[in-house]
Design a protein around this motif. Structure first.
Motif, short mmCIF file in Angstrom:
data_model
loop_
_atom_site.label_atom_id
_atom_site.label_comp_id
_atom_site.label_asym_id
_atom_site.label_seq_id
_atom_site.Cartn_x
_atom_site.Cartn_y
_atom_site.Cartn_z
N GLU A 8 5.98 -23.66 -3.53
CA GLU A 8 5.04 -22.89 -4.35
C GLU A 8 4.23 -21.93 -3.48
OE1 GLU A 8 4.20 -22.52 -7.61
OE2 GLU A 8 5.92 -23.72 -8.17
N ALA A 9 3.81 -22.39 -2.31
CA ALA A 9 3.01 -21.56 -1.41
C ALA A 9 3.83 -20.38 -0.88
CB ALA A 9 2.45 -22.40 -0.26
N LEU A 31 -1.55 -26.88 -0.06
CA LEU A 31 -0.62 -27.31 0.98
C LEU A 31 -1.37 -27.82 2.21
CD1 LEU A 31 2.23 -27.57 2.18
CD2 LEU A 31 2.04 -25.16 2.88
N SER A 32 -2.47 -27.19 2.54
CA SER A 32 -3.22 -27.58 3.75
C SER A 32 -3.83 -28.98 3.64
CB SER A 32 -4.32 -26.56 4.06
OG SER A 32 -5.40 -26.67 3.15
N LEU A 62 5.08 -20.89 6.33
CA LEU A 62 4.92 -21.89 5.26
C LEU A 62 6.22 -22.63 4.98
CD1 LEU A 62 2.70 -19.81 2.82
CD2 LEU A 62 1.96 -21.67 4.34
N ALA A 63 7.36 -22.01 5.28
CA ALA A 63 8.66 -22.63 5.03
C ALA A 63 9.14 -23.48 6.20
CB ALA A 63 9.70 -21.55 4.73
N THR A 78 4.92 -17.95 -3.68
CA THR A 78 3.85 -17.07 -4.12
C THR A 78 3.59 -15.99 -3.09
OG1 THR A 78 2.90 -18.92 -5.35
CG2 THR A 78 1.49 -17.01 -5.02
N ALA A 79 3.74 -16.30 -1.80
CA ALA A 79 3.65 -15.28 -0.76
C ALA A 79 4.73 -14.23 -0.96
CB ALA A 79 3.74 -15.92 0.62
N ASP A 80 5.92 -14.66 -1.32
CA ASP A 80 7.03 -13.75 -1.57
C ASP A 80 6.73 -12.87 -2.79
OD1 ASP A 80 9.65 -12.66 -1.21
OD2 ASP A 80 10.45 -14.08 -2.67
#
Length: 184
Positions: A31-32, A141-142, A74-75, A35-37
């Motif tokens: 999801e993080a 995520l953090s 993030l990945a 959403t960046a993409d």
């Protein structure tokens, strides 16, 4: 001959992180970076416009490159043998300078502005809201994974930049800023 575009490995609702671990496609990590993409695509749409200030093209292209870096970070799972470089704090500082430069030419007021006016100003506001969602996904995520704080600061500043850019687009294109009316 089979295309390189599809692998069929995600057909059951999972995908691989950098490092090889398979996760569900609705995992907060996905999801993080998803959403960046999405945010990066909105930046590309804005960059394609002739209605934005000329200097915004360089800022947006730099931001798009940073969004790829952020997505890769993030990945990447902590256990991966490949690890991305730390996100540069200088990127946050450069974005702040770009905000200050655009903001210096805008009229001052203390009113809420509706996300309207020129179509590209509205698109900048959509990108701003996607940046805010990206920030929320990264914060979530953090809570379970280490996330570089500079990366979170950058996304926060990028949403600020997009707000200022929306104002600059309206002013540059002779569109009135539309203020929120509490009486409606």
């Amino acid at each position: 001959m089979k295309s390189n575009v599809y692998t069929r490995t995600g057909d059951k609702g999972t995908t691989s992180l950098v490092g090889g671990t398979r996760i569900a496609k609705d995992d907060i990590r996905l999801e993080a970076y998803g959403t960046a993409d999405e945010l990066n695509s909105w930046l590309g749409l804005l960059d394609s416009s002739d209605a934005i200030p000329a200097e915004a093209h360089a800022t947006l292209r730099t931001a798009m490159n940073h969004m790829f870096d952020i997505g890769a970070t993030l990945a990447t799972e902590a256990e991966s043998s490949w690890q991305p470089a730390p996100f540069p704090e200088s990127a946050v500082e450069a974005l702040e300078k770009d905000i200050d430069a655009l903001d210096a030419n805008l009229p001052r007021h203390n009113r809420f502005i509706l996300p309207a006016g020129h179509p590209d100003a509205a698109r900048a506001n959509i990108a701003r809201t996607v940046a805010r969602r990206c920030e929320r996904r990264i914060v979530t995520l953090s809570q379970t994974a280490d996330v570089d704080p500079a990366l979170m600061r950058y996304i926060n500043r990028l949403s600020d930049y997009l707000f200022i850019l929306s104002r600059a687009i309206n002013i540059l294109n002779g569109k009135d800023e539309i203020f929120w009316s509490k009486s409606c």
